[in-house]
Design a protein around this motif. Sequence first.
Motif, short mmCIF file in Angstrom:
data_model
loop_
_atom_site.label_atom_id
_atom_site.label_comp_id
_atom_site.label_asym_id
_atom_site.label_seq_id
_atom_site.Cartn_x
_atom_site.Cartn_y
_atom_site.Cartn_z
N THR A 69 0.96 -1.07 0.02
CA THR A 69 -0.16 0.06 0.18
C THR A 69 0.72 1.34 -0.08
O THR A 69 0.72 2.37 -0.57
N LYS A 70 1.82 1.19 0.89
CA LYS A 70 2.77 2.44 0.81
C LYS A 70 3.49 2.74 -0.45
O LYS A 70 3.64 3.86 -0.96
N ILE A 71 3.93 1.51 -1.16
CA ILE A 71 4.68 1.65 -2.31
C ILE A 71 3.72 2.36 -3.39
O ILE A 71 4.18 3.24 -4.09
N GLN A 72 2.63 1.66 -3.28
CA GLN A 72 1.37 2.34 -4.37
C GLN A 72 1.37 3.69 -4.06
O GLN A 72 1.07 4.55 -5.05
N ALA A 73 1.07 4.24 -2.75
CA ALA A 73 0.87 5.59 -2.47
C ALA A 73 2.20 6.53 -3.20
O ALA A 73 1.75 7.72 -3.62
N ILE A 74 3.34 6.04 -2.92
CA ILE A 74 4.33 6.81 -3.33
C ILE A 74 4.31 6.95 -4.75
O ILE A 74 4.60 8.20 -5.34
N LEU A 75 4.32 5.85 -5.64
CA LEU A 75 4.09 6.04 -6.89
C LEU A 75 2.90 6.80 -7.64
O LEU A 75 3.01 7.41 -8.35
N ARG A 76 1.71 7.02 -6.80
CA ARG A 76 0.67 7.62 -7.27
C ARG A 76 1.11 9.18 -6.90
O ARG A 76 0.93 9.79 -7.85
N GLY A 77 1.86 9.29 -5.81
CA GLY A 77 2.05 10.76 -5.65
C GLY A 77 3.23 11.08 -6.46
O GLY A 77 3.11 12.40 -7.15
N ARG A 78 4.19 10.38 -6.86
CA ARG A 78 5.10 10.61 -7.87
C ARG A 78 4.51 10.86 -9.25
O ARG A 78 4.78 11.89 -9.79
N GLN A 79 3.53 10.05 -9.69
CA GLN A 79 2.71 10.43 -10.91
C GLN A 79 2.03 11.78 -10.86
O GLN A 79 2.31 12.20 -12.09
N ALA A 80 1.32 11.92 -9.89
CA ALA A 80 0.74 13.12 -9.85
C ALA A 80 1.61 14.53 -9.80
O ALA A 80 1.39 15.58 -10.59
N ARG A 81 2.74 14.34 -9.03
CA ARG A 81 3.40 15.42 -9.16
C ARG A 81 4.11 15.77 -10.39
O ARG A 81 4.45 16.82 -11.09
N LYS A 82 4.45 14.49 -11.28
CA LYS A 82 4.94 14.57 -12.53
C LYS A 82 4.13 15.19 -13.41
O LYS A 82 4.34 16.01 -14.61
N SER A 83 2.76 14.80 -13.61
CA SER A 83 1.90 15.60 -14.25
C SER A 83 1.62 16.87 -14.21
O SER A 83 1.26 17.74 -15.22
N CYS A 84 1.79 17.25 -12.84
CA CYS A 84 1.68 18.85 -12.51
C CYS A 84 3.04 19.36 -13.10
O CYS A 84 2.62 20.67 -13.65
N GLU A 85 3.97 18.85 -13.08
CA GLU A 85 5.34 19.63 -13.51
C GLU A 85 5.11 19.90 -15.11
O GLU A 85 5.25 20.71 -15.64
N THR A 86 4.58 18.90 -15.85
CA THR A 86 4.65 19.01 -17.33
C THR A 86 3.49 19.85 -17.57
O THR A 86 3.49 20.57 -18.43
N ARG A 87 2.39 19.92 -16.97
CA ARG A 87 1.30 20.98 -17.16
C ARG A 87 1.62 22.55 -16.83
O ARG A 87 1.19 23.15 -17.38
N HIS A 88 2.54 22.50 -15.76
CA HIS A 88 2.84 23.87 -15.23
C HIS A 88 4.27 24.07 -15.49
O HIS A 88 4.84 25.18 -14.76
N LYS A 89 5.04 23.40 -16.52
CA LYS A 89 6.46 23.54 -16.63
C LYS A 89 6.39 25.01 -17.47
O LYS A 89 6.06 25.23 -18.50
N PRO A 90 7.27 25.82 -16.54
CA PRO A 90 7.58 27.11 -17.22
C PRO A 90 8.40 27.22 -18.49
O PRO A 90 9.38 26.34 -18.85
N VAL A 91 7.91 27.97 -19.73
CA VAL A 91 8.62 27.86 -20.96
C VAL A 91 9.89 28.75 -20.92
O VAL A 91 9.81 30.05 -20.09
N PRO A 92 11.26 28.43 -21.12
CA PRO A 92 12.32 29.40 -21.00
C PRO A 92 12.03 30.66 -21.74
O PRO A 92 11.47 30.67 -23.09
N GLN A 93 12.57 31.90 -21.62
CA GLN A 93 12.42 32.95 -22.06
C GLN A 93 12.84 32.99 -23.73
O GLN A 93 12.35 33.63 -24.43
N SER A 94 13.92 32.26 -23.86
CA SER A 94 14.59 31.88 -25.11
C SER A 94 13.76 31.34 -26.13
O SER A 94 13.69 31.68 -27.14
N THR A 95 12.98 30.43 -25.58
CA THR A 95 11.94 29.71 -26.53
C THR A 95 10.83 30.91 -26.87
O THR A 95 10.25 30.78 -27.95
N LEU A 96 10.43 31.44 -25.77
CA LEU A 96 9.33 32.34 -25.99
C LEU A 96 9.85 33.51 -27.19
O LEU A 96 8.96 33.73 -28.22
#
Length: 116
Positions: A69-96
């Motif tokens: 159960t603990k391993i599953q919770a850790i993995l779900r948390g990691r996946q959630a954080r990863k999806s948030c990072e990709t959704r809210h990842k700042p775009v570098p100024q050079s790219t803009l």
Amino acid sequence: EKSSTAKTEEDEAATKIQAIMRGRKARKETNSMRHKPTQKSTVAEALPEDDEPPAAPTKAELSEDQAATKIQAILRGRQARKSCETRHKPVPQSTLASQLSEDDEEERKEHSDDAE
């Protein structure tokens, strides 16, 4: 005739009402099961005479379940954080800046093509 958005809203409303009614029915059935008097009052009486009650889980089994159960919770948390990072990842100024300059060039080309 109704517009497609009105039909969609009507369908969504009907679905919501159906879900509410199904939930109400399920809760009613659950309550009736909870409050229904049982014929056998103890676990020993409910089991056939030749059967033994199931053994309680051992300490090792419990700790394995808890670890899983603990391993599953850790993995779900990691996946959630990863999806948030990709959704809210700042775009570098050079790219803009490069995107803006590319857009400007395309716009200039379109205007120059229109003028010709």
